[in-house]
Design a protein around this motif. Structure first.
Motif, mmCIF file in Angstrom:
data_model
loop_
_atom_site.group_PDB
_atom_site.id
_atom_site.type_symbol
_atom_site.label_atom_id
_atom_site.label_comp_id
_atom_site.label_asym_id
_atom_site.label_seq_id
_atom_site.Cartn_x
_atom_site.Cartn_y
_atom_site.Cartn_z
ATOM 1 N N GLY A 82 0.911 -1.090 0.250
ATOM 2 C CA GLY A 82 0.015 0.022 0.175
ATOM 3 C C GLY A 82 0.804 1.157 0.003
ATOM 4 N N ASP A 83 1.978 1.246 1.034
ATOM 5 C CA ASP A 83 2.786 2.355 0.823
ATOM 6 C C ASP A 83 3.452 2.746 -0.792
ATOM 7 O OD1 ASP A 83 2.143 2.910 3.409
ATOM 8 O OD2 ASP A 83 3.796 1.939 4.183
ATOM 9 N N ALA A 84 3.601 1.576 -1.182
ATOM 10 C CA ALA A 84 4.468 1.642 -2.525
ATOM 11 C C ALA A 84 3.372 1.918 -3.370
ATOM 12 C CB ALA A 84 4.818 0.431 -2.967
ATOM 13 N N LEU A 85 2.161 1.780 -3.405
ATOM 14 C CA LEU A 85 1.309 2.341 -4.523
ATOM 15 C C LEU A 85 0.961 3.881 -4.190
ATOM 16 C CD1 LEU A 85 -1.535 -0.570 -4.325
ATOM 17 C CD2 LEU A 85 0.109 0.157 -6.234
ATOM 18 N N ILE A 86 0.953 4.337 -2.753
ATOM 19 C CA ILE A 86 0.657 5.700 -2.603
ATOM 20 C C ILE A 86 2.006 6.362 -3.171
ATOM 21 C CG2 ILE A 86 0.819 7.414 -0.717
ATOM 22 C CD1 ILE A 86 -0.577 5.318 0.971
ATOM 23 N N THR A 87 3.304 5.960 -2.970
ATOM 24 C CA THR A 87 4.102 6.574 -3.574
ATOM 25 C C THR A 87 4.329 6.782 -5.198
ATOM 26 O OG1 THR A 87 5.723 5.971 -2.008
ATOM 27 C CG2 THR A 87 6.782 6.669 -3.600
ATOM 28 N N VAL A 88 3.666 5.912 -5.738
ATOM 29 C CA VAL A 88 3.549 5.738 -7.224
ATOM 30 C C VAL A 88 2.435 6.412 -7.728
ATOM 31 C CG1 VAL A 88 2.855 4.199 -9.190
ATOM 32 C CG2 VAL A 88 4.642 3.506 -7.803
ATOM 33 N N SER A 89 1.562 6.591 -6.483
ATOM 34 C CA SER A 89 0.048 7.454 -7.411
ATOM 35 C C SER A 89 0.659 9.104 -6.943
ATOM 36 C CB SER A 89 -0.919 7.320 -6.370
ATOM 37 O OG SER A 89 -1.196 5.944 -6.530
ATOM 38 N N LEU A 90 1.249 9.432 -6.199
ATOM 39 C CA LEU A 90 1.761 10.533 -6.023
ATOM 40 C C LEU A 90 2.918 11.134 -6.816
ATOM 41 C CD1 LEU A 90 1.355 10.994 -1.981
ATOM 42 C CD2 LEU A 90 -0.342 11.734 -3.942
ATOM 43 N N ALA A 91 3.692 10.187 -7.475
ATOM 44 C CA ALA A 91 4.731 10.464 -8.217
ATOM 45 C C ALA A 91 4.548 11.576 -9.540
ATOM 46 C CB ALA A 91 5.361 9.449 -9.007
ATOM 47 N N GLY A 92 5.088 12.750 -9.540
ATOM 48 C CA GLY A 92 4.849 13.561 -10.461
ATOM 49 C C GLY A 92 3.573 14.613 -10.068
ATOM 50 N N LEU A 210 9.814 -6.100 1.069
ATOM 51 C CA LEU A 210 10.589 -5.546 -0.124
ATOM 52 C C LEU A 210 10.046 -6.086 -1.351
ATOM 53 C CD1 LEU A 210 14.214 -5.548 1.278
ATOM 54 C CD2 LEU A 210 12.906 -3.628 0.834
ATOM 55 N N VAL A 211 9.933 -7.542 -1.587
ATOM 56 C CA VAL A 211 9.499 -8.001 -2.658
ATOM 57 C C VAL A 211 7.941 -7.779 -3.155
ATOM 58 C CG1 VAL A 211 8.792 -10.194 -3.708
ATOM 59 C CG2 VAL A 211 10.929 -10.113 -2.494
ATOM 60 N N SER A 212 7.391 -7.602 -1.990
ATOM 61 C CA SER A 212 5.770 -6.903 -2.163
ATOM 62 C C SER A 212 5.813 -5.775 -2.583
ATOM 63 C CB SER A 212 5.155 -7.231 -0.925
ATOM 64 O OG SER A 212 3.843 -6.381 -0.898
ATOM 65 N N ALA A 213 6.443 -5.010 -1.848
ATOM 66 C CA ALA A 213 6.661 -3.404 -2.463
ATOM 67 C C ALA A 213 7.257 -3.047 -4.112
ATOM 68 C CB ALA A 213 7.534 -2.745 -1.487
ATOM 69 N N GLY A 214 8.241 -4.049 -4.258
ATOM 70 C CA GLY A 214 8.705 -3.871 -5.723
ATOM 71 C C GLY A 214 7.628 -4.290 -6.643
ATOM 72 N N VAL A 215 7.136 -5.773 -6.552
ATOM 73 C CA VAL A 215 6.170 -6.052 -7.614
ATOM 74 C C VAL A 215 4.750 -5.066 -7.555
ATOM 75 C CG1 VAL A 215 4.402 -7.825 -8.058
ATOM 76 C CG2 VAL A 215 7.063 -8.406 -7.197
ATOM 77 N N GLY A 220 1.992 -0.848 -10.021
ATOM 78 C CA GLY A 220 1.145 0.613 -9.985
ATOM 79 C C GLY A 220 1.412 1.549 -10.869
ATOM 80 N N VAL A 221 2.682 1.491 -11.450
ATOM 81 C CA VAL A 221 3.087 2.391 -12.513
ATOM 82 C C VAL A 221 2.231 2.329 -13.632
ATOM 83 C CG1 VAL A 221 5.093 3.005 -14.215
ATOM 84 C CG2 VAL A 221 5.688 2.746 -11.781
ATOM 85 N N GLY A 222 1.856 1.019 -14.079
ATOM 86 C CA GLY A 222 1.109 0.827 -15.376
ATOM 87 C C GLY A 222 -0.428 1.243 -14.931
ATOM 88 N N VAL A 232 -5.934 4.733 -8.640
ATOM 89 C CA VAL A 232 -4.802 3.949 -7.969
ATOM 90 C C VAL A 232 -4.955 4.028 -6.260
ATOM 91 C CG1 VAL A 232 -2.359 3.256 -7.412
ATOM 92 C CG2 VAL A 232 -3.285 3.797 -9.970
ATOM 93 N N LEU A 233 -5.213 5.390 -5.918
ATOM 94 C CA LEU A 233 -5.331 5.512 -4.543
ATOM 95 C C LEU A 233 -6.646 4.854 -4.068
ATOM 96 C CD1 LEU A 233 -4.199 9.343 -4.242
ATOM 97 C CD2 LEU A 233 -2.968 7.455 -3.276
ATOM 98 N N ARG A 234 -7.721 5.055 -4.786
ATOM 99 C CA ARG A 234 -8.824 4.457 -4.251
ATOM 100 C C ARG A 234 -8.700 2.786 -4.295
ATOM 101 N NH1 ARG A 234 -10.751 8.596 -8.125
ATOM 102 N NH2 ARG A 234 -11.922 10.121 -6.944
ATOM 103 N N GLY A 235 -8.014 2.095 -5.074
ATOM 104 C CA GLY A 235 -7.832 1.003 -4.913
ATOM 105 C C GLY A 235 -6.845 0.654 -3.753
ATOM 106 N N THR A 236 -6.048 1.455 -3.492
ATOM 107 C CA THR A 236 -4.934 1.352 -2.389
ATOM 108 C C THR A 236 -5.985 1.457 -0.999
ATOM 109 O OG1 THR A 236 -3.286 2.326 -3.375
ATOM 110 C CG2 THR A 236 -3.025 2.154 -1.243
ATOM 111 N N MET A 237 -6.934 2.289 -0.910
ATOM 112 C CA MET A 237 -7.788 2.402 0.107
ATOM 113 C C MET A 237 -8.477 0.926 0.578
ATOM 114 S SD MET A 237 -11.597 4.490 0.511
ATOM 115 C CE MET A 237 -12.260 3.020 -0.399
ATOM 116 N N VAL A 238 -9.178 0.214 -0.342
ATOM 117 C CA VAL A 238 -9.453 -1.085 -0.349
ATOM 118 C C VAL A 238 -8.634 -1.881 0.199
ATOM 119 C CG1 VAL A 238 -10.570 -2.813 -1.516
ATOM 120 C CG2 VAL A 238 -11.207 -0.766 -2.170
ATOM 121 N N LEU A 239 -7.384 -1.836 -0.368
ATOM 122 C CA LEU A 239 -6.283 -2.531 0.199
ATOM 123 C C LEU A 239 -5.761 -2.486 1.790
ATOM 124 C CD1 LEU A 239 -3.824 -4.780 0.058
ATOM 125 C CD2 LEU A 239 -2.540 -2.959 -0.904
ATOM 126 N N PHE A 240 -5.974 -1.208 2.150
ATOM 127 C CA PHE A 240 -5.596 -0.956 3.336
ATOM 128 C C PHE A 240 -6.728 -1.468 4.638
ATOM 129 C CE2 PHE A 240 -2.354 2.376 2.255
ATOM 130 C CZ PHE A 240 -1.167 1.887 2.674
#
Length: 574
Positions: A82-92, A210-215, A220-222, A232-240
């Motif tokens: 979830g933290d990795a998806l947040i970082t990817v979503s906020l990139a840019g 680490l493996v989970s965050a990398g995968v 999440g980039v795609g 992506v953030l809304r999907g991350t909400m479901v994950l959390f």
């Protein structure tokens, strides 16, 4: 006319037949496509179930499923994803959209801002977590639920670029993430199987995270490019939210029992009947103890090197001082990042294999390896030595942090363990920021000599830190040996010295029954009744058949162990 009508009817029949044939062929093709899709879906589902079963076997190995360590590993992997998806979503966005070649003042401001969550975790979150030791499952679940709600708020703020919502929400996510990590680290001894050491258990958690965050970051980039970062953030909400429900289902022994440490006047309860009162002390650098302080300082030196390399090498690439091979800036940055990431992953793998080795020795070895590599990189500075230094820095940072966690979990009592982890995390983050600021300053050097000079300066600082730690460890071990040598050994027999090695016990005098023989003992028809000393009446250190602990004996209150006297290294449920 009749012939023309007949030809028209025949043509109509032919067209109808062709239409029916086309429709039949379309139905056949659709059926085959649907069958192929079902086969593909079944194959993907079967492959997913296979991966899930294999992952479950790895996380639940060596009794980890029985004690709850396996569930904790899966939960931590989910929150890392979830933290990795947040970082990817906020990139840019405006939070991470600053180009690297902007003014160094803005980058320095970013470094200082990253310290804000840790200044909250150390003095406030750690003591709060210690107060709620009996509800650690709910604390971890609360951090996950709160991050899910913050993801929904950030998703609504990305479109209009609402900085007043994004910035506080992102900092709150960092604070909650660190609070979860502190609580998880303090929980580790209660779920530790008997066959797994603390360093190995921490490494297993870090490896899966680490493996989970990398995968997840790669996926999440795609997804962000396809559906947008807000979705992506809304999907991350479901994950959390799902992870929060899983946290509440952790075993009950994750929650440590509350000890009655505070009286009405704010002081701790008595250590024993008539014993002195103890005041709860806030954990600082000077109250961690010599062993934890030594390991923490070694990790701080490694963090300084890591922060230095990130910004120093990044600015060298931007200024063209690492472009000897003719590669573009993006490729060079990707190579450096891949080297550091691979080093961190290798560190988690190696630490998971370490068994029977002292964590203090592991920390010093990690610092020595990082120092030697930095010195070699300064002497032979170029692209690939710099990549090697970055990889070794990632490796030693991961190994050293895992060993430090094991030391804190072993040395610090249950009642202040979360506060200690909060202090450690804050100090390590400060060390990383100091290293980053040093990298910014030394990157101002001009010319091709900027790389070797800058790396030589940080290597010299690492040598000084390693020398100081080794000397301090030698003095501490020498002082401990002297204290043990000077400790007197009590001797109870008469005619012998009060100190020194006790000699053999004297021979007992033979028993003389006197002029009358003693009456023989008649046990009765059912044999002698075994002696039952009752709860707490046995000698100290001997297991009580009634299950009574040291707290049930005189000198303890209420039948509970004294505060700070119990530091379980293995799980009683193993």
């Amino acid at each position: 006319m009749a012939g023309a009508w007949e030809r028209a009817r025949r043509a109509g029949r032919a067209m109808a037949g062709a239409g029916r044939g086309t429709l039949r062929a379309s139905r056949t093709a659709a059926t085959r496509t649907a069958s192929a899709g079902r086969v593909t879906a079944k194959g993907m589902a079967r492959a997913g179930r296979g991966v899930g079963h294999a992952t479950r076997r790895l996380t639940y190995a060596q009794g980890a499923g029985r004690t709850g360590l396996g569930r904790l590993i899966e939960l931590t992997a989910a929150q890392s994803a979830g933290d990795a998806l947040i970082t990817v979503s906020l990139a840019g966005t405006l939070l991470f959209g600053l180009p690297v070649d902007q003014a160094r003042g803005q980058v320095a401001l970013y470094l200082l801002i990253t310290m804000v969550p840790f200044t909250v975790v150390a003095p406030f979150v750690g003591p709060v977590l210690d107060r709620f030791r009996s509800g650690r499952r709910y604390v971890m679940a609360g951090t996950l639920f709160a991050r899910g709600l913050l993801c929904w708020a950030m998703a609504a703020a990305i479109g209009p670029a609402d900085g007043l919502t994004l910035f506080p929400a992102a900092l709150a996510v960092l604070v909650l993430s660190k609070a979860y990590n502190v609580s998880r680290a303090a929980t580790m001894p209660s779920v530790l199987p008997a066959d797994i050491g603390l360093v190995t258990a921490n490494a297993r958690v870090a490896l899966f995270s680490l493996v989970s965050a990398g995968v997840t970051a790669a996926a999440g980039v795609g997804l962000a490019a396809w559906i947008g970062g807000e979705w992506v953030l809304r999907g991350t909400m479901v994950l959390f939210l799902a992870a929060g429900v899983s946290a509440m289902r952790l075993p009950r022994h994750v929650d440590a029992p509350d000890l009655d440490l505070d009286g009405e006047d704010g002081e701790a309860g008595e250590a024993g009947a008539g014993g002195p009162r103890r005041r709860r002390r806030w954990r600082t650098l000077f109250t961690l103890g010599p062993v934890v302080t030594e390991a923490m300082r070694a990790n701080a030196a490694i963090r300084v090197l890591s922060g230095f390399l990130i910004f120093f090498l990044l600015f060298l690439v931007q200024e063209g001082h690492l472009g000897e091979s003719g590669l573009s800036e993006q490729v060079l940055i990707a190579i450096l990042a891949a080297g550091a990431g691979a080093g961190g992953l290798l560190g988690a793998v190696v630490a998971s294999w370490v068994r029977g080795h002292s964590p203090q020795v592991i920390v010093l070895i990690a610092l020595g390896l990082a120092t030697a590599t930095a010195v070699a990189g300064a002497l032979f500075f170029s692209l690939w030595p710099a990549v090697t230094v970055a990889a070794v820095a990632g490796f030693t940072q991961e190994v050293g942090k895992l060993a430090l966690d094991a030391i804190v979990q072993r040395e610090i009592g249950e009642e202040v363990r979360s506060s200690t982890f909060g202090v450690v995390e804050a100090l390590l983050q400060i060390a990383w920021v100091v290293g980053g600021l040093a990298g910014l300053l030394l990157s101002l050097l001009s010319g091709r000599s900027a790389g070797p000079i800058g790396l030589a300066v940080i290597a010299a600082a690492m040598v000084v830190a390693l020398t100081a730690l080794v000397n301090a460890r030698r003095r501490r071990l020498r002082a401990r040996k002297e204290r043990l040598r000077a400790t007197p050994v009590p001797v109870l027999a008469e005619g012998r010295e009060e100190t020194g090695t006790p000699g053999p016990p004297p021979d007992p005098e033979p028993f003389d029954p006197g002029p009358f023989d003693p009456e023989p003992f008649d046990p009765g028809p059912f044999g002698p009744e075994p002696f039952d000393p009752g709860p707490g009446d046995g000698p100290p250190g001997v297991p009580d058949p009634h299950g009574a602990t040291e707290g049930d004996r005189p000198g303890a209150e209420g039948g509970h162990p004294r505060p700070g006297t119990t530091k379980p290294l293995t799980n009683p449920y193993a």
